[in-house]
Scaffold this motif. Structure first.
Motif, PDB file in Angstrom:
ATOM      1  N   ARG A  36      22.467  80.533  51.683  1.00 17.62           N
ATOM      2  CA  ARG A  36      21.569  81.861  51.481  1.00 17.62           C
ATOM      3  C   ARG A  36      21.853  83.354  52.855  1.00 17.62           C
ATOM      4  NH1 ARG A  36      15.258  80.634  51.051  1.00 17.62           N
ATOM      5  NH2 ARG A  36      15.713  79.646  53.432  1.00 17.62           N
ATOM      6  N   ILE A  37      21.397  84.499  52.579  1.00 16.25           N
ATOM      7  CA  ILE A  37      21.248  85.680  53.347  1.00 16.25           C
ATOM      8  C   ILE A  37      19.694  85.799  53.525  1.00 16.25           C
ATOM      9  CG2 ILE A  37      21.918  87.569  54.203  1.00 16.25           C
ATOM     10  CD1 ILE A  37      24.770  86.770  52.221  1.00 16.25           C
ATOM     11  N   ASN A  38      19.025  85.813  54.759  1.00 11.37           N
ATOM     12  CA  ASN A  38      17.963  86.064  54.601  1.00 11.37           C
ATOM     13  C   ASN A  38      17.645  87.035  55.751  1.00 11.37           C
ATOM     14  OD1 ASN A  38      17.136  83.678  56.838  1.00 11.37           O
ATOM     15  ND2 ASN A  38      16.505  82.586  55.019  1.00 11.37           N
ATOM     16  N   GLN A  39      16.382  87.600  56.162  1.00 12.33           N
ATOM     17  CA  GLN A  39      15.345  87.835  57.802  1.00 12.33           C
ATOM     18  C   GLN A  39      14.473  86.843  58.348  1.00 12.33           C
ATOM     19  OE1 GLN A  39      17.164  89.647  59.282  1.00 12.33           O
ATOM     20  NE2 GLN A  39      17.610  91.740  58.338  1.00 12.33           N
ATOM     21  N   PRO A  40      14.312  86.300  59.560  1.00  7.28           N
ATOM     22  CA  PRO A  40      13.649  86.121  59.910  1.00  7.28           C
ATOM     23  C   PRO A  40      12.104  86.389  59.472  1.00  7.28           C
ATOM     24  CG  PRO A  40      14.802  87.004  61.733  1.00  7.28           C
ATOM     25  CD  PRO A  40      15.460  87.618  60.763  1.00  7.28           C
TER      26      PRO A  40
END
Length: 205
Positions: free
Chosen positions: A161-165
């Motif tokens: 997955r690619i996400n932001q905090p």
């Protein structure tokens, strides 16, 4: 003739722009490493895969199934993308570029296919290693490894997955009429393991 293909990643979650590191381990039916096996490795947005019903090709079944004598012809020209921009009627996250919202680094690199390499080979230990930069798309990618030798075939896959905090997703009405009272909502997602007290502000212009 069927190869065992293991795909692994340095971690399961990445931030946009981070380096994704992947290892492919290829062994035969006895568990022995297979050297000089050719590997095609690619990572595709899972949302697109779900829409198309895609699954990794089973080369072993394709090349070893019984076949009658047959002759067929095929041309790929109808599937090639036109070079005339006015005739392009489709798009994806890499074709139509969006923006990254408010502050911080502006996200621009939205890719349906985060990585593609069809020229990898395993070393003497049956291992192939790659690294690539995670795109800006906040989504889940599936990583496929399609492997073959002269007469052996195998596939493997994993996901990341690619996400932001901290992510904010708006939930606004799709349309409104003059005089309506609209309620603006936002969903705040904490992708960290720690609790966060968030202050959400709404600005209108």
């Amino acid at each position: 003739s069927r190869l065992k293909v293991g795909t692994s990643l340095s971690q399961s979650d990445y931030r946009p722009g981070q380096i994704v590191e992947s290892t492919v381990q290829v062994t035969d039916h006895n568990g022995e490493p297979v050297s000089a096996a050719e590997v095609t490795l690619y990572a595709v947005d899972e949302g697109i895969l779900d829409l198309t019903g895609y699954s990794a090709p089973d080369l072993h079944s394709f090349f070893h199934k019984p076949r009658p004598l047959d002759v067929s012809t095929f041309s790929s020209f109808p599937f090639m993308r036109t070079e005339d921009p006015s005739r392009v009627h489709y798009g994806n996250k890499g074709h139509i570029i969006g923006d990254g919202g408010g502050g911080g680094t502006l996200r621009r690199n939205f890719l349906a296919v985060a990585f593609w390499n069809a020229t990898l080979q395993t070393d003497s230990q049956g291992i192939a290693r790659v690294s690539f930069t995670a795109p800006d798309s906040l989504t889940r990618y599936r990583l496929f490894a399609v492997v073959h030798t002269a007469n052996q075939f195998g596939t493997g896959e994993t996901a990341f997955r690619i996400n932001q905090p901290l992510m904010v997703e708006s939930a606004l009405p799709r349309f409104g009429r003059k005089g309506d009272t609209l309620m603006a909502k936002a969903m705040v997602y904490n992708q960290t393991a720690l609790p966060i007290n968030a202050i959400v502000k709404l600005k209108l212009d």
